[in-house]
Design a protein around this motif. Structure first.
Motif, PDB file in Angstrom:
ATOM      1  N   TYR A  93      41.593 -12.013 -69.914  1.00 41.90           N
ATOM      2  CA  TYR A  93      42.211 -11.236 -68.841  1.00 41.90           C
ATOM      3  C   TYR A  93      43.723 -11.364 -68.948  1.00 41.90           C
ATOM      4  CZ  TYR A  93      43.511  -9.366 -64.342  1.00 41.90           C
ATOM      5  OH  TYR A  93      44.084  -8.610 -63.362  1.00 41.90           O
ATOM      6  N   ASP A  94      44.408 -10.222 -68.848  1.00 47.64           N
ATOM      7  CA  ASP A  94      45.875 -10.195 -68.861  1.00 47.64           C
ATOM      8  C   ASP A  94      46.318  -9.064 -67.944  1.00 47.64           C
ATOM      9  OD1 ASP A  94      48.575 -10.326 -69.386  1.00 47.64           O
ATOM     10  OD2 ASP A  94      48.382 -10.180 -71.554  1.00 47.64           O
ATOM     11  N   GLY A  95      46.563  -9.417 -66.671  1.00 48.36           N
ATOM     12  CA  GLY A  95      46.909  -8.420 -65.672  1.00 48.36           C
ATOM     13  C   GLY A  95      48.366  -8.501 -65.273  1.00 48.36           C
ATOM     14  N   HIS A  96      48.925  -7.363 -64.898  1.00 46.88           N
ATOM     15  CA  HIS A  96      50.328  -7.279 -64.503  1.00 46.88           C
ATOM     16  C   HIS A  96      50.444  -6.741 -63.081  1.00 46.88           C
ATOM     17  CE1 HIS A  96      51.845  -8.014 -68.603  1.00 46.88           C
ATOM     18  NE2 HIS A  96      50.693  -7.466 -68.943  1.00 46.88           N
ATOM     19  N   TRP A  97      51.426  -7.237 -62.352  1.00 46.64           N
ATOM     20  CA  TRP A  97      51.769  -6.804 -61.001  1.00 46.64           C
ATOM     21  C   TRP A  97      50.555  -6.840 -60.081  1.00 46.64           C
ATOM     22  CZ3 TRP A  97      56.544  -7.612 -60.483  1.00 46.64           C
ATOM     23  CH2 TRP A  97      57.411  -7.374 -61.536  1.00 46.64           C
ATOM     24  N   ILE A  98      50.102  -8.058 -59.805  1.00 45.83           N
ATOM     25  CA  ILE A  98      48.930  -8.293 -58.976  1.00 45.83           C
ATOM     26  C   ILE A  98      49.408  -8.775 -57.612  1.00 45.83           C
ATOM     27  CG2 ILE A  98      46.847  -9.677 -58.733  1.00 45.83           C
ATOM     28  CD1 ILE A  98      46.932  -9.846 -61.855  1.00 45.83           C
ATOM     29  N   SER A  99      49.009  -8.069 -56.560  1.00 47.31           N
ATOM     30  CA  SER A  99      49.428  -8.473 -55.216  1.00 47.31           C
ATOM     31  C   SER A  99      48.278  -9.133 -54.484  1.00 47.31           C
ATOM     32  CB  SER A  99      49.936  -7.268 -54.424  1.00 47.31           C
ATOM     33  OG  SER A  99      48.898  -6.346 -54.242  1.00 47.31           O
ATOM     34  N   ARG A 100      48.619 -10.075 -53.634  1.00 49.34           N
ATOM     35  CA  ARG A 100      47.633 -10.741 -52.785  1.00 49.34           C
ATOM     36  C   ARG A 100      47.556  -9.932 -51.503  1.00 49.34           C
ATOM     37  NH1 ARG A 100      47.830 -14.338 -48.425  1.00 49.34           N
ATOM     38  NH2 ARG A 100      50.065 -14.091 -48.544  1.00 49.34           N
ATOM     39  N   ASN A 101      46.377  -9.478 -51.172  1.00 49.62           N
ATOM     40  CA  ASN A 101      46.223  -8.681 -49.961  1.00 49.62           C
ATOM     41  C   ASN A 101      45.088  -9.196 -49.092  1.00 49.62           C
ATOM     42  OD1 ASN A 101      44.106  -7.935 -51.509  1.00 49.62           O
ATOM     43  ND2 ASN A 101      44.525  -5.742 -51.516  1.00 49.62           N
ATOM     44  N   ASP A 102      44.935 -10.507 -49.043  1.00 55.22           N
ATOM     45  CA  ASP A 102      43.878 -11.107 -48.252  1.00 55.22           C
ATOM     46  C   ASP A 102      44.460 -12.233 -47.410  1.00 55.22           C
ATOM     47  OD1 ASP A 102      44.158 -13.240 -50.173  1.00 55.22           O
ATOM     48  OD2 ASP A 102      42.849 -12.090 -51.464  1.00 55.22           O
ATOM     49  N   GLY A 103      43.657 -12.770 -46.528  1.00 52.82           N
ATOM     50  CA  GLY A 103      44.122 -13.813 -45.616  1.00 52.82           C
ATOM     51  C   GLY A 103      43.872 -15.209 -46.130  1.00 52.82           C
ATOM     52  N   ALA A 104      44.294 -16.171 -45.351  1.00 52.27           N
ATOM     53  CA  ALA A 104      44.125 -17.584 -45.713  1.00 52.27           C
ATOM     54  C   ALA A 104      42.644 -17.919 -45.817  1.00 52.27           C
ATOM     55  CB  ALA A 104      44.788 -18.474 -44.671  1.00 52.27           C
TER      56      ALA A 104
END
Length: 159
Positions: A93-104
């Protein structure tokens, strides 16, 4: 005079936010984060695994790493398979520009390896480790490391 405004997360610079979400394991005490697991959506503690391609079962034909990351934007996230000498034999896996969009304590991703090298040929039997490499976007090396890594327990590949 040049002044650079800092983005803050809970009264600290985003640079200081760890890539891996520590809250995940605090809320879900039966789980490690990250965790090397035998299969997709297999939950539990981080344990050595066997990737057995010599038997008749397909249940152990991949290994997975389950991870909940915390940093708000990763410039790049890689899953690498490394041999005993630390050489990368595959990058599943080699991903670019990954945002976190979930809660704690929520938001899991699974990344796996099926025993092949990056070029698609079979990796030889032996001992390997999965390594996650998190490259933080907007990182400032003076405040915190812009890249963080995690290395799994052993993966034994049987052919």
């Amino acid at each position: 005079m040049h002044h650079r405004q800092r983005l803050l997360h809970q009264d600290r610079p985003y640079d200081a936010v760890p890539a891996v979400n520590p809250t995940f394991s605090q809320i879900n005490t039966t789980l490690d984060n990250p965790a090397l697991r035998p299969a997709y959506f297999s939950f539990g503690k981080n344990e050595p695994q066997t990737l057995d391609l010599a038997n008749d079962s397909t249940a152990d034909d991949t290994v997975q790493v389950m991870v909940s990351y915390q940093y708000p934007l990763l410039r790049r996230l890689r899953l690498q398979m490394v041999d005993r000498r630390g050489r990368t034999v595959a990058t599943p896996y080699d991903g670019h520009w990954i945002s976190r969009n979930d809660g704690a304590g929520t938001g899991m991703a699974f990344y796996g390896w099926d025993g092949t090298r990056t070029d698609g040929t079979p990796a030889p039997g032996g001992t390997y480790h999965l390594r996650l490499v998190f490259d933080k976007a907007m990182g400032d090396a003076d405040l915190a490391p812009p890249t963080e890594t995690w290395t799994s327990p052993e993966v034994t590949l049987v052919r």
